[in-house]
Motif scaffolding. Sequence first.
Motif, PDB file in Angstrom:
ATOM      1  N   GLU A   1       7.833  15.863  20.788  1.00 18.41           N
ATOM      2  CA  GLU A   1       8.690  14.699  21.046  1.00 18.41           C
ATOM      3  C   GLU A   1       8.141  13.861  22.199  1.00 18.41           C
ATOM      4  OE1 GLU A   1      11.204  13.536  19.454  1.00 18.41           O
ATOM      5  OE2 GLU A   1      11.247  15.144  17.948  1.00 18.41           O
TER       6      GLU A   1
ATOM      7  N   THR B   1       4.569   5.960  21.233  1.00 22.73           N
ATOM      8  CA  THR B   1       5.411   4.781  20.981  1.00 22.73           C
ATOM      9  C   THR B   1       5.320   3.788  22.122  1.00 22.73           C
ATOM     10  OG1 THR B   1       6.924   6.126  19.651  1.00 22.73           O
ATOM     11  CG2 THR B   1       7.759   4.019  20.516  1.00 22.73           C
TER      12      THR B   1
ATOM     13  N   LYS C   1       5.084  12.003  20.965  1.00 27.98           N
ATOM     14  CA  LYS C   1       5.485  10.879  20.116  1.00 27.98           C
ATOM     15  C   LYS C   1       6.056   9.727  20.943  1.00 27.98           C
ATOM     16  CE  LYS C   1       7.413  11.976  16.308  1.00 27.98           C
ATOM     17  NZ  LYS C   1       8.398  12.395  15.273  1.00 27.98           N
TER      18      LYS C   1
ATOM     19  N   GLU D   1      10.390   4.881  11.984  1.00 19.43           N
ATOM     20  CA  GLU D   1      10.946   6.082  12.614  1.00 19.43           C
ATOM     21  C   GLU D   1      12.287   5.782  13.262  1.00 19.43           C
ATOM     22  OE1 GLU D   1       7.986   7.352  15.294  1.00 19.43           O
ATOM     23  OE2 GLU D   1       6.689   8.277  13.761  1.00 19.43           O
ATOM     24  N   ALA D   2      12.411   4.612  13.851  1.00 23.63           N
ATOM     25  CA  ALA D   2      13.699   4.258  14.473  1.00 23.63           C
ATOM     26  C   ALA D   2      14.787   4.152  13.419  1.00 23.63           C
ATOM     27  CB  ALA D   2      13.548   2.947  15.247  1.00 23.63           C
ATOM     28  N   THR D   3      14.415   3.609  12.271  1.00 19.00           N
ATOM     29  CA  THR D   3      15.405   3.487  11.197  1.00 19.00           C
ATOM     30  C   THR D   3      15.825   4.853  10.671  1.00 19.00           C
ATOM     31  OG1 THR D   3      14.405   1.382  10.563  1.00 19.00           O
ATOM     32  CG2 THR D   3      15.856   2.427   8.954  1.00 19.00           C
ATOM     33  N   GLN D   4      14.844   5.766  10.510  1.00 22.25           N
ATOM     34  CA  GLN D   4      15.165   7.109  10.042  1.00 22.25           C
ATOM     35  C   GLN D   4      16.001   7.878  11.056  1.00 22.25           C
ATOM     36  OE1 GLN D   4      11.440   8.947   9.112  1.00 22.25           O
ATOM     37  NE2 GLN D   4      11.122   7.751   7.209  1.00 22.25           N
ATOM     38  N   SER D   5      15.732   7.693  12.351  1.00 21.73           N
ATOM     39  CA  SER D   5      16.494   8.403  13.385  1.00 21.73           C
ATOM     40  C   SER D   5      17.945   7.962  13.415  1.00 21.73           C
ATOM     41  CB  SER D   5      15.847   8.203  14.754  1.00 21.73           C
ATOM     42  OG  SER D   5      15.871   6.818  15.105  1.00 21.73           O
ATOM     43  N   LYS D   6      18.211   6.729  13.015  1.00 21.77           N
ATOM     44  CA  LYS D   6      19.587   6.261  12.968  1.00 21.77           C
ATOM     45  C   LYS D   6      20.325   6.838  11.759  1.00 21.77           C
ATOM     46  CE  LYS D   6      18.940   1.895  15.420  1.00 21.77           C
ATOM     47  NZ  LYS D   6      19.034   0.418  15.335  1.00 21.77           N
ATOM     48  N   LYS D   7      19.594   7.097  10.678  1.00 22.88           N
ATOM     49  CA  LYS D   7      20.236   7.614   9.470  1.00 22.88           C
ATOM     50  C   LYS D   7      20.517   9.113   9.563  1.00 22.88           C
ATOM     51  CE  LYS D   7      18.255   4.215   6.332  1.00 22.88           C
ATOM     52  NZ  LYS D   7      17.390   3.999   5.143  1.00 22.88           N
ATOM     53  N   GLU D   8      19.676   9.899  10.293  1.00 23.43           N
ATOM     54  CA  GLU D   8      19.847  11.341  10.370  1.00 23.43           C
ATOM     55  C   GLU D   8      21.175  11.745  11.012  1.00 23.43           C
ATOM     56  OE1 GLU D   8      16.437  12.895  12.223  1.00 23.43           O
ATOM     57  OE2 GLU D   8      15.117  12.637  10.470  1.00 23.43           O
ATOM     58  N   PRO D   9      21.630  11.164  12.119  1.00 25.36           N
ATOM     59  CA  PRO D   9      22.944  11.533  12.669  1.00 25.36           C
ATOM     60  C   PRO D   9      24.084  11.282  11.690  1.00 25.36           C
ATOM     61  CG  PRO D   9      21.645  10.378  14.304  1.00 25.36           C
ATOM     62  CD  PRO D   9      20.901  10.275  13.026  1.00 25.36           C
TER      63      PRO D   9
END
Length: 546
Positions: free
Chosen positions: A5, A12, A8, A534-542
């Motif tokens: 993390e 970024t 990464k 990645e930012a979009t995916q991180s918002k969908k996981e929660p």
Amino acid sequence: MAADEAEKARGTRAALSFAAVALALGLPLWWKTTETYRASLPYGGISALGSLRFQLTVPISVVFAKGALSGAQQRRLPFSDTKEEENLLNSKASVTSCYVMTYRSATVTEQAALAVATVEEADVALHPLQEDLLGALTVYVIPETSPLLPQGVGVYVGNHRSAVMRCMPGSGDVLAAVSARVQQIVQAMSFTIDSIATALSDRMPTDTRHPFKSSLGYEITFSLLNPDPKSHDVHWDIEAAVSSYVQPFLNKLGSVANFSVDSQILYYAVLGVSPRFDKASSSFILSAHSLPHVINPVEARLGSSATSLYPVLNFLLYVPERVHSPLYIQDKDGAPVGTNAFHSPRWGGIMVYNIDQPAPEKASLPLRVDVDMVQVMEVFLAQLRLLFGISRESLPEDFLLVSPGSEGLADWELDRLLWTRTIENIATVSTTLTSLAQLLDKIGNIVIKDDVASEVYRAVASAQIALLELASGHLGTAFQASKEAVTSSERAFFDPSLLHLLYFPDDQKFAIYIPLFLPMAVPILLSLVKILREATQSKKEPMKTD
């Protein structure tokens, strides 16, 4: 897992840093360093010059000699009077003629000068008493019974900036009659609407008297053409002739332009047109319709116009071949031309000089020919006046205009030329600057340097000063300002830095820089796309966890 993390996050931040530097610093720096520098120009002033609204003011002093007016009329004499006349030449040009007449009585010295025997002597004596300003006129009004003017002469116009007129009797308003007469004199000695219209015309009119266009300098070339040197040994004293006849005329025009004079002798140079033999007169004839074909073959031999920076005025003296002598020029009506010469507008003049041929048995070839330079230079000087637009208009019958004398140019004729040249200069500046502004507006990648912009500002300011000085009646300063405006406008228009081929158009600019920036931009863009994904995916996981 924590180490991944952190790695990464560090990647970024690095990608965002590269992108921020490229967008916030690199792109503006590249754009600024590759942009075309363009100094500001006075587009409003250039547009205002295009209207060509002229006010030409002529200061006139009307001087009444003793006895020209009665006592009552003298007491009612106004101090000054102004008359205006507006003429619309076309939709973009108009001229307002303003005649400012100042009335006064003759001084003791002027009265003494008007009391001499002849008007010629009076003209000479009055000249030192005048202010002699360019464009200003002085009209002396003498009594109707004065013997100063010859019988039948109502107005005498001399070589200076003054005229003598006879006061005409009448029961009406004498002052009004004098004022109307003075305006006739001004029309004879100053500008005319026709001359102003000619100066503003961009096309070649059909009038053969159309002058050379205004220029800062002229080159005058006198050429002697001897097509038959085996028969004629021609001698001409051109240096003495130029010094006696042409140089005084050019000295008078010194304020108008710079002049250079040279001469040459061309052997075996023919006119290129075969003359027609006339049995009735046993001579050869050049008709009027063949004259335009005479110049082109001769011009190729002159060789001066190709190397000159200024317009060239050519004056050719042609001695006909022995087999074509004598040679005469006929006009359109078939009548012989008295001077045996002709001139071409904006080019020059040609004179055919015939010689007396001896009998064949007495001939000893080559025959020596001494040219009568007085006869030749009188013709060339008259043609030179026409080429500069210096001609005398038709006048009322009671006007007497004297010859300009050895100088070839009267002071008031110089003023008339300055009026038209000032107008022409301002019109030229307007055309030049308008064309330059349109060019710079159309081609946006042309560099406009500060020195070019300063020349444009100087040209606009000088043209505006010339217009103001014309309206104030100051012809001398107006003409000088118009010359400065022409010089500055031409410097700006022909500046080498304005050559747009020295600079890349925008499409070529991008074609050159894209191969340089693309290798750097692709990784940055891919990194930004990856970060965004990645930012979009991180918002969908929660949301899925919930």
